[in-house]
Scaffold this motif. Structure first.
Motif, PDB file in Angstrom:
ATOM      1  N   ASN A  20      -5.936   9.693  -8.640  1.00  0.00           N
ATOM      2  CA  ASN A  20      -6.697   9.499  -7.394  1.00  0.00           C
ATOM      3  C   ASN A  20      -6.003   8.502  -6.475  1.00  0.00           C
ATOM      4  O   ASN A  20      -6.618   7.587  -5.924  1.00  0.00           O
ATOM      5  N   SER A  22      -4.336   7.047  -3.255  1.00  0.00           N
ATOM      6  CA  SER A  22      -4.323   7.125  -1.798  1.00  0.00           C
ATOM      7  C   SER A  22      -3.538   5.942  -1.264  1.00  0.00           C
ATOM      8  O   SER A  22      -3.673   4.819  -1.763  1.00  0.00           O
ATOM      9  N   SER A  24      -2.194   4.099   2.485  1.00  0.00           N
ATOM     10  CA  SER A  24      -2.246   4.074   3.944  1.00  0.00           C
ATOM     11  C   SER A  24      -1.374   2.939   4.451  1.00  0.00           C
ATOM     12  O   SER A  24      -1.104   1.967   3.741  1.00  0.00           O
ATOM     13  N   PRO A  29      -3.742   6.955   7.081  1.00  0.00           N
ATOM     14  CA  PRO A  29      -3.577   7.478   5.721  1.00  0.00           C
ATOM     15  C   PRO A  29      -2.304   8.302   5.616  1.00  0.00           C
ATOM     16  O   PRO A  29      -1.995   9.108   6.495  1.00  0.00           O
ATOM     17  N   VAL A  31      -0.950   9.171   2.004  1.00  0.00           N
ATOM     18  CA  VAL A  31      -1.149   9.908   0.757  1.00  0.00           C
ATOM     19  C   VAL A  31      -2.640   9.943   0.488  1.00  0.00           C
ATOM     20  O   VAL A  31      -3.318   8.909   0.574  1.00  0.00           O
ATOM     21  N   ARG A  32      -3.182  11.122   0.150  1.00  0.00           N
ATOM     22  CA  ARG A  32      -4.626  11.296   0.065  1.00  0.00           C
ATOM     23  C   ARG A  32      -5.058  11.800  -1.312  1.00  0.00           C
ATOM     24  O   ARG A  32      -4.862  12.969  -1.639  1.00  0.00           O
ATOM     25  N   ASP A  33      -5.590  10.926  -2.127  1.00  0.00           N
ATOM     26  CA  ASP A  33      -6.289  11.281  -3.370  1.00  0.00           C
ATOM     27  C   ASP A  33      -5.469  12.235  -4.256  1.00  0.00           C
ATOM     28  O   ASP A  33      -5.921  13.316  -4.615  1.00  0.00           O
ATOM     29  N   ILE A  34      -4.279  11.795  -4.604  1.00  0.00           N
ATOM     30  CA  ILE A  34      -3.364  12.612  -5.406  1.00  0.00           C
ATOM     31  C   ILE A  34      -3.477  12.249  -6.879  1.00  0.00           C
ATOM     32  O   ILE A  34      -3.542  11.072  -7.241  1.00  0.00           O
ATOM     33  N   GLN A  74      -4.981   2.638  -3.081  1.00  0.00           N
ATOM     34  CA  GLN A  74      -6.179   2.831  -3.890  1.00  0.00           C
ATOM     35  C   GLN A  74      -5.859   3.823  -4.997  1.00  0.00           C
ATOM     36  O   GLN A  74      -5.062   4.733  -4.812  1.00  0.00           O
ATOM     37  N   GLY A  75      -6.490   3.658  -6.143  1.00  0.00           N
ATOM     38  CA  GLY A  75      -6.212   4.515  -7.278  1.00  0.00           C
ATOM     39  C   GLY A  75      -5.261   3.824  -8.242  1.00  0.00           C
ATOM     40  O   GLY A  75      -5.044   2.613  -8.168  1.00  0.00           O
ATOM     41  N   GLY A 231      -0.136  14.785   3.394  1.00  0.00           N
ATOM     42  CA  GLY A 231      -0.585  13.723   2.500  1.00  0.00           C
ATOM     43  C   GLY A 231      -1.306  14.179   1.256  1.00  0.00           C
ATOM     44  O   GLY A 231      -1.657  13.360   0.404  1.00  0.00           O
ATOM     45  N   GLU A 232      -1.540  15.483   1.134  1.00  0.00           N
ATOM     46  CA  GLU A 232      -2.269  15.999  -0.023  1.00  0.00           C
ATOM     47  C   GLU A 232      -1.333  16.749  -0.962  1.00  0.00           C
ATOM     48  O   GLU A 232      -0.358  17.372  -0.524  1.00  0.00           O
TER      49      GLU A 232
END
Length: 260
Positions: A20, A22, A24, A29, A31-34, A74-75, A231-232
């Motif tokens: 998860n 992320s 920025s 942002p 990278v998003r919730d990878i 985050q993550g 980013g996903e």
């Protein structure tokens, strides 16, 4: 949600894992919730159009993003099960164990020998430094080309030789993972081929994660491919499956050159 193609999970635990994640820069942002994992002794290619977050994700694996004060993460990023962003983790030690090779060759303005010896000296290497330098240069197939001029300036080498020297410099400190950010994009075709051959040989010893905008190169050198878009993580799995039978239309469109 990303498509993670079925892969065997009965082997050893992954060397790298993101959960998860992320990232920025300020309010932007990138990278998003990878979430995905990298097995040992494999080459993983990160592909996708410019600005999709590939290099940002790569830098998260050895905390190079720490050098940007606007970076926010985050993550989790795990290395052999340990959170690299944990409270008591030393970023310098992270970068020793997870090395980085950049797009442009960047040898130090010193001799060939001192380029390779620099890291071991900083880490207070107690062994035979001459042997270590030789072994590192042999691992990148450079020793026979430079052994009679080790104390000449590294900047006098060709571009391809400089890039292999930078890889030798990274290898000299004994990393377990090597991150490569478009390592052949600034080189001519012959030098690029040498880098690709080197990547293939090094995976016997290391885990390698490579960012490349050259999809043909990704197909040639990687065991696993991750396709990123805006980013996903769109799709991740064995390279032969990603390239021959992608499950997402965006992956197919990118790999066939319809955008990117």
């Amino acid at each position: 949600m990303a498509t993670i193609h079925e892969m065997k999970t009965n082997g050893p635990p992954p060397v790298l894992e993101v959960r998860n994640l992320s990232i920025s820069y300020g309010s932007r942002p990138v990278v998003r919730d990878i979430s995905f994992s990298v097995p040992g002794n494999r080459v993983v290619a990160l592909v996708g159009p410019s600005g999709c977050g590939k290099s940002t994700l790569l830098k998260a694996f050895n905390r190079m993003n720490d050098l940007n004060p606007e970076s926010r993460i985050q993550g989790q990023v795990l290395f052999r099960g340990q959170d690299l962003y944990g409270e008591h983790v030393d970023p310098v030690e992270v970068r020793r164990r997870i090395g980085m090779v950049f797009q442009e060759p960047n040898p130090f303005p010193t001799s060939i020998f001192e380029n390779v010896a620099f890291g071991p000296k900083v880490n207070r290497f107690q062994g035979d430094l001459n042997r270590l330098v030789e072994d590192s240069l042999r691992r990148v197939a450079l020793w026979d080309e430079v052994n009679d001029r080790l104390f000449e300036p590294a900047l006098e080498l060709s571009g391809g030789q400089q890039q292999r020297l930078c890889i030798a410099r990274a290898l000299a400190v004994g990393p377990e993972v090597l991150l490569m950010d478009e390592p052949a994009s600034a080189l001519d075709p012959k030098a690029s081929q040498r880098i690709e051959e080197l990547i293939y040989a090094l995976k016997r010893e290391l885990t390698i994660v490579i960012v490349t905008n050259n999809t043909q190169q990704a197909a040639r050198v990687s065991d696993l491919t991750a396709f990123l878009y805006m980013g996903e993580l769109v799709e991740y799995g064995p390279t032969d499956i990603i390239f021959t039978n992608p499950s997402d239309d965006r992956t197919e469109a990118y790999l066939t050159g319809r955008f990117g």
